[in-house]
Design an enzyme around this catalytic site. Structure first.
Site, mmCIF file in Angstrom:
data_model
loop_
_atom_site.group_PDB
_atom_site.id
_atom_site.type_symbol
_atom_site.label_atom_id
_atom_site.label_comp_id
_atom_site.label_asym_id
_atom_site.label_seq_id
_atom_site.Cartn_x
_atom_site.Cartn_y
_atom_site.Cartn_z
ATOM 1 N N GLU A 103 2.438 -9.445 31.819
ATOM 2 C CA GLU A 103 2.827 -10.441 32.695
ATOM 3 C C GLU A 103 2.613 -10.933 34.034
ATOM 4 O OE1 GLU A 103 7.120 -12.946 31.010
ATOM 5 O OE2 GLU A 103 6.736 -10.648 31.817
ATOM 6 N N GLU A 123 9.612 -6.904 24.430
ATOM 7 C CA GLU A 123 11.204 -7.121 25.563
ATOM 8 C C GLU A 123 11.820 -7.031 24.016
ATOM 9 O OE1 GLU A 123 7.941 -8.404 28.889
ATOM 10 O OE2 GLU A 123 8.295 -8.219 27.057
#
Length: 683
Positions: A103, A123
């Site tokens: 990210e 995640e």
């Protein structure tokens, strides 16, 4: 931390430093904020490159921070600030860029990645979603379809797919997302995070970026505070706890005592033996594969190389690293360092093999038995060096399944156990050391789970009702579908050897002083052995005869059985099915902790998550007990034992009672509690 340097010319280099994978701890995030500001203020700097120390870009968030208040700069505003700077920022990616690390790279203006770098947003495997813009930026760079697959599964991303250009949404987005959502709901079996990932990606496809980020934040907040996220993170850390390799008795050993195996042998080339051969060869070990039955040997010599080639290809290996030789002569194992016996699960046969091995092998050869529940000490007793004998219980298919139960007999040496544990790690498995008792940990607990399912059939349930309740909980398949898949005759042979299938002295439904259901035995006597015969608890048709369908014969069979034994069928709710099956299994887990067959609850939970299909988002049976509440588990066991006093395993464990009396400490504290209790000789 993050260090700052200026390359010759006008490029500022920011290097993330937090071994081993440069995780985004509070100190690293603060370092990024400070160094980016420094680069902006330096008039000689016209561009910025962010990289990681020691060939690794960034492994993502420091998961240990999830347990307490978040300190340091928040990740989302930090990435937004990088994206908003007026000097170009490039991420130089090698090694790994995972989770928050990827990210961070997505928030940079440019990305330069090594072709072998591992990129991904895993995640979802921790019960979360990429909450720092991953669900909003990734689909805009690689397309919605690719982003959906990657984010909902946590699978790695090919670095060549990253782009600097916006990627438009495909036509008919709503239809695409509806189909994906249906597929994800079916695949996730009650897990919240994959569904939330689809919802966040729908926002990316239908809302402006700012509103999409707000939706991502709201979904992340819900997931972060959920019991499922705690369960999945517990499961993640449990792998590390069991990897510390303490014996169930509490003793431990130095890893330096483990031998490095370069040449091994496998005796018996049935389904399990073939898989073990492949698993060993994939680590680079030379394997002598022995099968005394000529037909079985001929079949294995064709099947094993094909299995090895397929698995090597799946793992991205150009050629399988290990060499396999086939033999029908046990004498050919004389020069190996480790022998793993994988013959039929019959004690007399295994004793025969071990007697032969002790006369053939060199004195220091380690001997392992792939038994699912037989006495390791009895096998060790017929060898010249019992300390070199351990159990190595693989799970089918052995080259795929992640679990290895390493069974420590009372005379197994630390060297033998450490070698087996380290070998499991080399094979990519979660190795768990367990004590020596019938069924060890996994099958000892499973036996009671199966018994309760059979009792429920006697009382009025159908196989479909039981399976549906368990599958709704999250198991990939219910107990009766699972039995059909593995073969009903497997358990039948074990029960015969234990003397359980012959007429008891009290009644046909009592064996060795306890309630016993002969239903599975009678199914086998009728020739219904499961998928391999096309009929078991279900009937099978469709491609490969694998589609399970309700069988009227089974319903008539159950009605006849109940009538013969004077049993009146009653309606059984899904809640009772779950309580009877799961709480009996959990109660035995407490007994296992109490008698030190497992070192701690994490060991039991790792065994059930990686070997028995326990839904990962429920953490494991012992963690689930803590989530439900130990007091609640105790109360319901009392209730069911009162209703079924002839079922001793429903009587609450002494350890469970003591934990409730002590205030029901969290599962992470049980190991400490048990050790203290043991020291004071109270258990």
């Amino acid at each position: 931390m993050a260090t700052y340097s200026r390359l010759p010319g006008s490029v500022a280099l920011i290097t993330l430093q937090n071994p081993p994978v440069n995780a985004l701890s509070a100190a690293v995030r603060q370092g990024i904020v400070d160094t980016v500001q420094r680069a902006l203020k330096d008039p000689k700097v016209t561009s910025v490159v962010i990289c990681g120390q020691n060939g690794k870009f960034c492994g993502g968030a420091d998961i240990r921070e999830f347990a307490g208040p978040m300190l340091g700069p928040p990740l989302v505003p930090m990435i937004h600030a990088i994206e908003a700077v007026d000097k170009p920022v490039a991420a130089a990616i090698e090694g790994v860029a995972l989770g928050g690390g990827l990210e961070l790279a997505l928030g940079c203006h440019y990305r330069i990645a090594h072709s072998k770098a591992l990129l991904g947003l895993p995640e979802v495997t921790l019960g979360l979603l990429p909450g720092a813009g991953g669900t909003q930026r990734l689909p805009r760079l690689i397309g919605l379809t690719a982003a959906l697959d990657l984010i909902t599964t946590g699978q790695p991303l090919d670095p060549r797919r990253l782009s600097t250009l916006p990627c438009p949404c495909p036509p008919d987005v709503d239809s695409l997302l509806d189909k994906v959502m249906a597929k994800v709901r079916q695949r996730s079996r009650g897990a919240l995070a994959p569904v939330a990932c689809v919802q966040a990606l729908r926002a990316a496809a239908s809302l402006p970026y700012t509103q999409g980020m707000e939706k991502e934040r709201d979904l992340m907040t819900t997931l972060f505070n959920s019991g499922q996220a705690r369960a999945l993170q517990y499961a993640f850390f449990s792998q590390r706890v069991v990897g510390k390799w303490s014996l169930p008795s509490g003793a431990s050993w130095d890893n330096s005592t483990a031998r490095t195996i370069s040449k091994a042998a496998v005796i018996g080339l049935g389904t399990m033996g073939r898989g073990i051969v492949v698993a060993l060869a994939l680590t680079g070990i030379s394997v002598v594969a022995v099968e005394t039955q000529e037909k079985q040997l001929a079949e294995a010599s064709q099947a094993v190389p094909a299995m090895l080639q397929r698995e090597a290809g799946r793992r991205g290996l150009a050629t399988p690293p290990g060499v396999i030789s086939f033999s029908s002569n046990l004498q050919d194992v004389s020069e190996v360092e480790l022998v793993i016996e994988a013959v039929f699960e019959d004690m007399s046969l295994k004793l025969q093999v071990f007697r032969h091995l002790t006369s053939v092998c060199r004195p220091g050869t380690l001997l392992g038995s792939n038994t699912s529940g037989l006495d390791i000490d009895q096998l060790a007793a017929v060898t010249q060096n019992p300390g070199l004998v351990v159990g190595m219980h693989f799970f089918a298919p052995a080259h795929v399944m992640k679990l290895l139960e390493v069974v420590c007999g009372p005379r197994s040496s630390p060297e033998a156990v450490a070698t087996a544990m380290q070998l499991g790690k080399r094979m990519g498995k979660v190795s768990v050391a367990v004590g020596n008792c019938p069924g060890f940990v996994g099958n000892r607990m499973l036996k009671l789970y199966l018994e309760q399912a059979n009792f429920l059939l006697e009382e009025g349930a159908t196989p479909q009702q039981v399976d549906e309740a368990l599958e709704e909980f999250g198991f990939p398949m219910g107990v009766f579908r699972m039995s059909d898949l593995s073969g009903l005759d497997v358990g039948w042979r074990i029960r015969k050897e234990a003397g359980l299938t012959w007429p008891g002295v009290e009644s046909t439904r009592t064996r060795q002083g306890r309630r016993y259901s002969p239903l599975p035995d009678q199914m086998c006597e009728a020739g219904r052995l499961g998928q391999k015969t096309g009929k078991g608890w279900y009937q099978y048709d469709g491609p490969g005869g694998r589609v399970a369908r309700s069988d009227p014969w089974v319903h008539i069979f159950l009605e006849t059985y109940r009538a013969e034994h004077g049993l009146v069928a009653r309606s059984i709710a899904p809640e009772e099915i779950l309580e009877r099956c799961l709480y009996a299994l959990i109660n035995e887990g407490f007994n296992i902790l109490q008698d030190a067959t497992a070192a701690g609850p994490e060991d039991i939970d790792a065994i059930y998550v990686f070997g028995y299909g326990w839904p990962r988002h429920h953490g494991g049976p012992m963690f689930h007990a803590g989530q439900v509440g130990l007091g609640r588990i105790l109360e319901r066991l009392h209730h069911h034992h009162h209703n079924h006093p002839d079922v001793p395993h429903l009587k609450p464990s002494t350890l469970l009672r003591r934990l409730v009396a002590a205030g029901s400490p969290p599962v992470q504290k049980w190991r400490e509690f048990i050790n203290k209790e043991r020291v004071h000789s109270q258990l």
